[in-house]
Design a protein around this motif. Structure first.
Motif, PDB file in Angstrom:
ATOM      1  N   THR A   1       0.834  -1.216   0.000  1.00  0.00           N
ATOM      2  CA  THR A   1       0.000   0.000   0.000  1.00  0.00           C
ATOM      3  C   THR A   1       0.857   1.248   0.000  1.00  0.00           C
ATOM      4  O   THR A   1       0.551   2.235  -0.694  1.00  0.00           O
ATOM      5  N   LEU A   2       1.944   1.233   0.781  1.00  0.00           N
ATOM      6  CA  LEU A   2       2.841   2.381   0.827  1.00  0.00           C
ATOM      7  C   LEU A   2       3.463   2.651  -0.530  1.00  0.00           C
ATOM      8  O   LEU A   2       3.518   3.799  -0.996  1.00  0.00           O
ATOM      9  N   ALA A   3       3.938   1.602  -1.206  1.00  0.00           N
ATOM     10  CA  ALA A   3       4.581   1.782  -2.510  1.00  0.00           C
ATOM     11  C   ALA A   3       3.594   2.231  -3.577  1.00  0.00           C
ATOM     12  O   ALA A   3       3.969   2.941  -4.516  1.00  0.00           O
ATOM     13  N   ALA A   4       2.331   1.822  -3.455  1.00  0.00           N
ATOM     14  CA  ALA A   4       1.330   2.200  -4.454  1.00  0.00           C
ATOM     15  C   ALA A   4       0.743   3.578  -4.213  1.00  0.00           C
ATOM     16  O   ALA A   4      -0.006   4.088  -5.050  1.00  0.00           O
ATOM     17  N   SER A   5       1.059   4.210  -3.089  1.00  0.00           N
ATOM     18  CA  SER A   5       0.483   5.514  -2.760  1.00  0.00           C
ATOM     19  C   SER A   5       1.208   6.631  -3.501  1.00  0.00           C
ATOM     20  O   SER A   5       2.175   6.402  -4.235  1.00  0.00           O
ATOM     21  N   GLU A   6       0.731   7.857  -3.265  1.00  0.00           N
ATOM     22  CA  GLU A   6       1.301   9.032  -3.926  1.00  0.00           C
ATOM     23  C   GLU A   6       2.402   9.677  -3.093  1.00  0.00           C
ATOM     24  O   GLU A   6       2.819  10.804  -3.394  1.00  0.00           O
ATOM     25  N   LEU A   7       2.898   8.993  -2.082  1.00  0.00           N
ATOM     26  CA  LEU A   7       3.940   9.558  -1.231  1.00  0.00           C
ATOM     27  C   LEU A   7       5.258   9.672  -1.991  1.00  0.00           C
ATOM     28  O   LEU A   7       5.499   8.937  -2.961  1.00  0.00           O
ATOM     29  N   PRO A   8       6.132  10.584  -1.564  1.00  0.00           N
ATOM     30  CA  PRO A   8       7.425  10.726  -2.239  1.00  0.00           C
ATOM     31  C   PRO A   8       8.244   9.430  -2.188  1.00  0.00           C
ATOM     32  O   PRO A   8       8.147   8.634  -1.252  1.00  0.00           O
ATOM     33  N   ARG A   9       9.066   9.250  -3.182  1.00  0.00           N
ATOM     34  CA  ARG A   9       9.876   8.038  -3.293  1.00  0.00           C
ATOM     35  C   ARG A   9      10.851   7.890  -2.114  1.00  0.00           C
ATOM     36  O   ARG A   9      11.156   6.778  -1.688  1.00  0.00           O
ATOM     37  N   ARG A  10      11.358   9.000  -1.617  1.00  0.00           N
ATOM     38  CA  ARG A  10      12.332   8.908  -0.517  1.00  0.00           C
ATOM     39  C   ARG A  10      11.691   8.349   0.750  1.00  0.00           C
ATOM     40  O   ARG A  10      12.322   7.606   1.505  1.00  0.00           O
ATOM     41  N   ILE A  11      10.436   8.708   1.012  1.00  0.00           N
ATOM     42  CA  ILE A  11       9.735   8.158   2.180  1.00  0.00           C
ATOM     43  C   ILE A  11       9.501   6.660   1.995  1.00  0.00           C
ATOM     44  O   ILE A  11       9.702   5.849   2.920  1.00  0.00           O
TER      45      ILE A  11
END
Length: 439
Positions: free
Chosen positions: A100-110
């Protein structure tokens, strides 16, 4: 079948932060499975920690149920999974949370930082657990197995969900981009359709204007002469029967000529119906074609090879008809006469015709001068009348005026790139002048 962005947004109707009920049910099922897993794994954790098993079960239930908020707070889910990794709990929560984290719109560094923390945590916990098992004799493999098992387990628990999440997230963003492009294209097509409809409406307006101008030119002059002759016929019917018969014959000839020209014009318009006809369900592109066809048909009367229209050689006959109606007309031609394009000759003829018609209407009995000048690259015409015998009097035939004659002449001349000027003269008469390029 694809959906646009607006339809996609309209499909959102789930509870709280979920876009759909299906997503809420899926997350609830995953959270329940994670809670059960953590509760089961909480029993050995409690035994090793020296606490009551019920505490371990409750702790596992609470920790595992955090997965229900994975779409809203994916970082929190991953942090909880990392936190309970030393207790060897939450494997399902860790895998689903990383996905879920990888598929989200969060920045790549996070995403990279949390994935790295999970990898290191799993690596350390696995290394310690395998080493303890080998120390107790549960495993009899060589020392090489400890790092191998640690690295393999850490990578296997971290890399697949992260890579799959990155792929799904990129695909989701691509689909959103395609939906936005589809919405944009739909709006552009709608705008093009509206513009095409406007052009079609403009073409219909142009056609109506042209038809009105043609009808005015064809009917006004002939009918004006007929009215003049009819008035003269009424005046001399008893005094000079022979002249009355002659005038009656002229009225009949002019009526037949007017009817002939009207039939020719209506025939061209009817022949254009098949060109303009079409299905009412045509696409916007067909509207463009219909508009172009309407413009083409609207010019059919003046095209070469359409209906044979008047030309400059008919000006002498036109002047003769006015003279027969009692007007004193002087025709002069300068330069060497030659042939021009059909549209140019017809426009020149109509200018002279309409100008003579206006003399009949507004200056009956006034002497009129018609001049044609054939120049190198243009043709000029001028119709000028002197003041009528009784200045300011209307025609004895009381001819009506629609006020469109001068407007129609100017439209014709300007459409061919020419110059049109009209107005009263210093002597009290009226002058109409036009110059049309002949190249």
């Amino acid at each position: 079948m694809t959906t646009t962005g607006e339809e996609h947004e309209a499909a959102r109707g789930g509870p709280w932060w979920w876009a759909r009920w299906r997503s809420a049910v899926l997350d609830g099922a995953l959270a329940a499975a994670s809670a059960v897993e953590c509760a089961v794994e909480g029993v050995p954790f409690a035994r090793d920690a020296g606490i009551a098993p019920a505490v371990g079960v409750v702790f596992g239930l609470l920790a595992g149920s955090v997965l229900v908020v994975r779409r809203r707070w994916p970082i929190a889910v991953v942090l909880v999974a990392i936190a309970i990794t030393p207790a060897e709990m939450g494997f399902l929560m860790g895998v689903v949370g990383l996905y879920t984290l990888a598929a989200s719109e969060l920045p790549r560094r996070i995403i990279g930082s949390l994935a790295g923390m999970s990898l290191v945590g799993t690596l350390i916990v696995t290394f310690v657990r395998v080493r303890q098992d080998m120390a107790r004799g549960d495993l009899t493999l060589g020392d090489w197995f400890v790092p191998f098992a640690s690295i393999t387990t850490a990578i296997g628990m971290t890399a697949p969900p992260v890579l799959l999440g990155l792929y799904v997230g990129a695909r989701r963003r691509l689909m959103e981009s395609l939906r936005e492009r589809a919405d944009s294209l739909e709006r552009e097509l709608q705008l093009l359709a509206e513009r095409a409809e406007e052009r079609a409406e403009w073409a219909r307006g142009e056609e109506r204007t042209r038809i009105a101008r043609e009808m005015h030119d064809v009917v006004a002059h002939r009918v004006s002469l007929m009215v003049v002759h009819a008035a003269a016929l009424q005046a001399i019917a008893r005094k000079d029967p022979d002249k009355a018969v002659k005038n009656a014959a002229l009225v009949g000839d002019m009526g037949r000529q007017a009817l002939t020209e009207l039939r020719e014009m209506l025939g061209v318009l009817r022949s254009g119906d098949g060109v303009r006809g079409g299905s009412s369900s045509a696409v916007p592109a067909a509207v463009e074609v219909a508009a172009a066809a309407a413009v083409a048909v609207s010019r059919a009367v003046v095209d070469e090879g359409a209906v044979e229209g008047p030309c400059l050689s008919d000006v002498e006959e036109l002047v003769g008809q006015s003279a027969a109606a009692g007007m004193v007309v002087d025709l002069s031609v300068e330069g060497e006469a030659r042939s021009y394009a059909a549209e140019i000759e017809q426009t020149a003829f109509r200018v002279v015709q309409e100008a003579l018609t206006n003399v009949h209407k507004h200056a009956a009995g006034a002497k009129t001068y018609v001049r044609l000048a054939h120049r190198v690259s243009e043709i000029a015409m001028q119709v000028e009348n002197e003041p009528p015998p009784e200045a300011g009097s209307a025609s004895s035939a009381r001819l009506p005026s629609g006020g469109n004659g001068l407007v129609g002449m100017k439209e014709r001349v300007v459409a061919l790139g020419g110059v049109f000027v009209s107005g009263p003269t210093e002597a009290g008469g009226f002058r109409v002048s036009a110059v049309i390029p002949a190249v």
